[in-house]
Design an enzyme around this catalytic site. Structure first.
Site, mmCIF file in Angstrom:
data_model
loop_
_atom_site.group_PDB
_atom_site.id
_atom_site.type_symbol
_atom_site.label_atom_id
_atom_site.label_comp_id
_atom_site.label_asym_id
_atom_site.label_seq_id
_atom_site.Cartn_x
_atom_site.Cartn_y
_atom_site.Cartn_z
ATOM 1 N N CYS A 2 92.252 -46.746 -38.345
ATOM 2 C CA CYS A 2 91.143 -45.823 -38.525
ATOM 3 C C CYS A 2 91.557 -44.742 -39.512
ATOM 4 O O CYS A 2 92.730 -44.554 -39.806
ATOM 5 C CB CYS A 2 90.746 -45.168 -37.206
ATOM 6 N N GLY A 3 90.560 -44.031 -39.986
ATOM 7 C CA GLY A 3 90.803 -42.813 -40.728
ATOM 8 C C GLY A 3 90.295 -41.651 -39.898
ATOM 9 O O GLY A 3 89.152 -41.678 -39.430
#
Length: 576
Positions: A2-3
């Site tokens: 994820c970011g």
């Protein structure tokens, strides 16, 4: 993968610097972190008196039976999670680890309990968690720093806190640095309650607490183990080759390493979600070296035999090297080796780099050992102009890392992870364009640091004997979190891919660290035997005869991504 992107600042309109940040800088940071999670993105905000808390997360779906959208929210708690849980929490193949972790976090009542929970879990992670009951922001990375998390601390000119997986290059409004892994961190926002004019610059230190990972001894995954300091007996036996009968202590240790490494690979490949078109779910960053070849062979055990596996092999058109070689394929030993790869067509000299040669050799060894597997040897050929065009993008992604060596390594990883190249059908000289669909990429990073594979380990031994070598290996373990891992995570994740490091599974690290040094490596022996001795024994036992004697070669030199211009005189540690 994820970011994640979190900001803490005054309410909009109360500070012109904050207004500028919200209007111009935050969208760029959201875009940079969105690339890491192409499957979903979302932002949520919450207010605490005159403070604004913003949480953003993008999602690359690699766990669970259905898509999950972050940030996770419930009962006022908010979690941005960029990680994978491989051990310490029971998870079926249909469950999402972020969802299950958030459920566990919501049952806790103090930041210290959060530290204890995460100390019981194995896997790479970076996170930001708002614990509503204590008005605390808790954040950090795993003890090895396998996931990137950057921090901008509040200053007079930029009075906001930022935590982000990736930056938006060298923006004057952000002063990013890698977040240390020496502990987890907590911000007690209650210490600002009742203040008419919150000043994050002055109050950050007072609000900020380092949460030590080490006080609870039974937290298996909270800290890194020390390197064993056992010394060898005075007349320690030397082995002459891997074909001879080995001492029992070496044979047993090789079996133990295989057990732990095989389990580490299994946990990282068995439940990757299927891809609709049936293409490869798994890729290996593949130079043909011993580390990646062992990982590929072990992955074969845990990926269904009808599925293909992508071997991503990158080569750069390097004008400086071509000019030095007279624009011809290198003569001598390397050229003779290429002729043994009978199933491959003639290669362009520009791309017959050392890693292409060894990659083709190990492709054949894997095919012999695993004839039922389709191995897609993906030739990622990078023309000089393409590398130059991408340079600004790569420098922006790898920021705040900014040395010549950082760029050389990041270029190789950037194009390899992108996976755009060509493949050759087995037994056929024709090629076809191919783009890897694999979202999970195995990386052999960590074996040299743990098992004594660098030339500096031999240098330390020559200068100060076994004790100096032990000290060097301890230094390697101590600085693993600060050298490549955050940078490499940012580069690979920019393509919506996730790097997984089986050698850096904490159970593998713990097993290897506990072994006496003379079992792991023996610098009294020559290169290709004494360095990473234990891994060479393991590879030889698995039938990887060529790989077991492969001499270490740095990625930037094997792929020719280093010093690509004729006037490239800067040393690796020089700033760009």
């Amino acid at each position: 993968m994820c970011g994640i992107f979190f900001t803490l600042c005054r309410n909009i309109g109360e500070d012109t610097a904050v207004e500028e940040f919200i209007r111009n800088i935050a969208p760029a940071l959201e875009q940079a972190n969105a690339a890491r999670g192409p499957d979903a993105q979302r932002t949520c905000t919450t207010q605490l008196e005159r403070l604004r808390l913003s949480f953003y997360a993008s999602e690359l779906r690699l766990r669970g039976s259905h898509p999950v959208v972050q940030p996770h929210e419930g009962d006022g708690n908010i979690l941005c999670w960029n990680g994978e849980i491989f051990n310490g929490m029971h998870l079926s193949a249909t469950e999402n680890d972020g969802v299950e972790l958030f459920t566990a976090l919501r049952s806790l009542s103090t930041p210290r309990e959060v530290v204890e929970l995460l100390g019981s879990l194995e896997g790479p992670y970076a996170f930001v968690y708002y614990q509503h009951s204590t008005r605390s922001i808790i954040y950090g990375r795993d003890p090895l720093g396998r996931r990137s998390l950057l921090i901008h601390r509040p200053t007079k000119a930029q009075p906001y806190l930022i935590l982000a997986s990736a930056s938006a290059s060298t923006n004057a409004n952000c002063e990013f640095e890698e977040l240390t892994t020496k502990g987890l961190f907590s911000l007690d926002l209650r210490k600002l309650e009742g203040k008419e004019d919150e000043d994050l610059t002055e109050d950050f230190g007072r609000m900020h607490e380092v949460l030590d990972r080490s006080p609870v001894e039974d937290l298996r995954y909270a800290t890194l183990p020390p390197v064993a300091r056992d010394m060898p007996v005075e007349n320690l036996q030397k082995i002459s080759s891997l074909d001879t009968e080995l001492p029992t202590y070496l044979a047993d240790a090789a079996d133990g390493l295989l057990k732990h490494l095989d389990d580490s690979v299994r946990r990282r490949v068995y439940d990757i979600p299927a891809i609709a078109d049936g293409n490869a779910r798994l890729g290996v960053l593949f130079s043909g070296g011993i580390d990646c070849t062992v990982l590929a062979l072990l992955a074969d055990r845990h990926v269904p035999p009808e599925e293909s596996i992508d071997l991503l092999n990158v080569a750069f058109e390097n004008p400086r090297k071509l000019a030095a070689d007279g624009n011809t394929v290198p003569k001598g030993k390397q050229e003779r080796k290429v002729t043994t790869v009978s199933t491959q067509p003639t290669q362009k000299p520009a791309y017959m780099v050392p890693d292409r040669l060894t990659g083709l050799q190990e492709l054949e060894e894997l095919r012999q050992l695993c004839p039922q597997r389709v191995w897609n040897f993906v030739e990622v050929n990078v023309p000089f102009e393409q590398a130059q065009t991408a340079r600004a993008t790569i420098e922006a992604i790898m920021h705040p890392c900014r040395t010549v060596m950082d760029l050389s390594l990041a270029q190789a990883l950037y194009f390899a992870a992108r996976g755009v190249g060509q493949v050759h059908t087995h037994g056929d000289g024709s090629s076809q364009a191919y783009t890897s669909s694999a979202k999970v990429l195995l990386n052999g990073l960590g074996s040299d640091e743990l098992l004594g594979g660098y030339g500096r380990h031999r240098t330390a031994y020559n200068a100060g004997g076994w004790e100096a070598l032990i000290n060097e290996l301890q230094l390697e373990l101590d600085r693993l979190p600060t050298r490549n891992l955050g940078r490499d995570d940012r580069i690979i994740a920019a393509h919506g891919k996730e790097a997984r490091h089986p050698f850096l599974g904490l159970d593998v690290v713990r097993f290897v660290a506990a072994l006496p040094v003379y079992i792991k490596t023996d610098p009294r022996l020559g290169q290709g035997l004494g360095d990473k001795l234990l891994l060479r024994i393991l590879a030889h036992n698995l039938g990887l005869i060529q790989a077991s004697s492969r001499v270490k070669r740095a990625m930037q030199f094997g792929s020719h991504s280093a010093r690509m211009q004729a006037n490239s005189a800067k040393k690796g540690n020089f700033l760009l």
